[in-house]
Design a protein around this motif. Structure first.
Motif, short mmCIF file in Angstrom:
data_model
loop_
_atom_site.label_atom_id
_atom_site.label_comp_id
_atom_site.label_asym_id
_atom_site.label_seq_id
_atom_site.Cartn_x
_atom_site.Cartn_y
_atom_site.Cartn_z
N ALA A 149 37.88 47.67 40.89
CA ALA A 149 38.30 46.38 40.36
C ALA A 149 38.61 45.40 41.48
CB ALA A 149 39.53 46.56 39.46
N VAL A 161 40.53 34.78 33.67
CA VAL A 161 41.55 35.67 33.12
C VAL A 161 41.72 35.36 31.63
CG1 VAL A 161 43.90 36.54 33.32
CG2 VAL A 161 42.73 35.64 35.35
N ILE A 209 38.80 39.09 34.06
CA ILE A 209 39.79 40.13 33.82
C ILE A 209 40.31 39.90 32.40
CG2 ILE A 209 41.93 41.22 34.59
CD1 ILE A 209 41.47 39.73 37.29
N ILE A 235 36.32 43.21 34.02
CA ILE A 235 37.37 44.19 34.28
C ILE A 235 38.33 44.11 33.10
CG2 ILE A 235 39.30 44.84 35.78
CD1 ILE A 235 37.83 43.31 38.04
N THR A 236 38.67 45.24 32.50
CA THR A 236 39.61 45.22 31.39
C THR A 236 40.87 45.99 31.73
OG1 THR A 236 38.75 47.21 30.30
CG2 THR A 236 37.73 45.12 29.72
#
Length: 302
Positions: A149, A161, A209, A235-236
């Motif tokens: 990440a 985000v 994210i 990215i989670t």
């Protein structure tokens, strides 16, 4: 002859480790029945205590019959629930697991009585839950996933985000902290339902994210899907590897929050968000120092 061949067919290899089993369940998740998906989610979220739970208890909490639990176990190569349960039994020695079960019993008992708790009592219980959760996060945090990440974030210029409802404070903190780097930061606030228009600006090789926990915010899932369709990396930060959000992601960072008096804490999620930011800042600063040293060496050589 067919029956004889079937009788001698080797049984599928039995999985003996918790993490390999959870990965196998995740890989099979989309092909499971509706009942088995419910059980799969329960198994993942209660991995610390399922080694101590009776089949009737698991069935009741999943809203299914015990026979469904048995069929679930057999689907993954076990003879029955006891063998499946044995895989998770190693976790019962964990103080966190025992503490969680003990606290659950206390809270259930309190719910059935008129016991009076002072404000300090309530606060102390939240602190105890937060401390137990932090220990679990430290134990379960996957170093490889975290490193991947940070690398994705370091190698892009624009970071998006997304996080709504319960996850919004985590997303907001991340956006605030990341503004202290040299990255361009875009926070999806969902104000006026204008997020889809904002997402028209996302580009291939950007990184999003996405933060979401059960029940997963539809706004965040939609934003993640749009990002992926535009070629961005995802990215989670979530609580289940079998969630729809996790299936869209290139990197999944799993985090579980403890529940105290029916309210989830945010301690683990915030700690992970802070850790990601500091790790990225360290990674970028290390790169800058390396570049400065290389430039200085070149000047000295000439």
């Amino acid at each position: 002859m067919i029956l004889q061949a079937a009788a001698h067919r080797p049984a599928p290899p039995r999985i003996t480790g918790v993490e390999p089993l959870l990965q196998h369940i995740s890989a099979e998740f989309e092909h499971l029945s509706k009942q088995h998906k419910v059980i799969a989610r329960y198994v993942e979220r209660h991995r610390d205590v399922i080694g101590m739970e009776k089949i009737q208890c698991v069935a009741e909490r999943c809203g299914v019959k015990p026979s469904a639990i048995v069929r679930f176990a057999k689907h993954f190569g076990f003879h029955g629930y006891l063998e499946l349960k044995a895989v998770f039994r190693g976790g019962i020695e964990s103080p966190n697991a025992l503490s969680r079960v003990y606290q659950d019993r206390i809270y259930d008992a309190l719910a059935e009585t008129s016991a009076h708790l002072s404000s300090a009592d309530v606060t102390h219980e939240f602190i105890r839950g937060a401390l137990a959760g932090m220990k679990e996060l430290q134990r379960d945090l996957h170093d490889t996933a975290l490193g991947e990440a940070v690398e994705l974030m370091a190698n892009t210029q624009t970071l998006w985000v997304a996080g709504a409802r319960f996850a919004f404070p985590v997303a907001t903190y991340l956006a605030y902290a990341l503004q202290h780097t040299n990255k361009s930061i875009q926070l999806l606030t969902h104000i006026g339902s204008m997020q889809e228009g904002q997402l028209r600006g996302i580009r291939a090789n950007d990184v999003m994210i996405a933060v979401s926990f059960s029940p997963y915010a539809e706004e965040t899932l939609t934003a993640a899907q749009i990002a992926v369709s535009h070629g961005a990396k995802l990215i989670t930060i979530t609580d289940s590897r079998v969630s729809a959000l996790a299936r869209e992601a290139e990197v999944v960072l799993l985090v579980q929050e403890n529940c105290t008096f029916g309210f989830r804490t945010m301690t683990n999620s915030m700690a992970l968000a802070q850790g990601i930011f500091v790790a990225l800042a360290y990674r970028l600063e290390k790169k800058n120092v390396s570049l400065s040293s290389t430039a200085a060496s070149s000047e000295t050589a000439t």
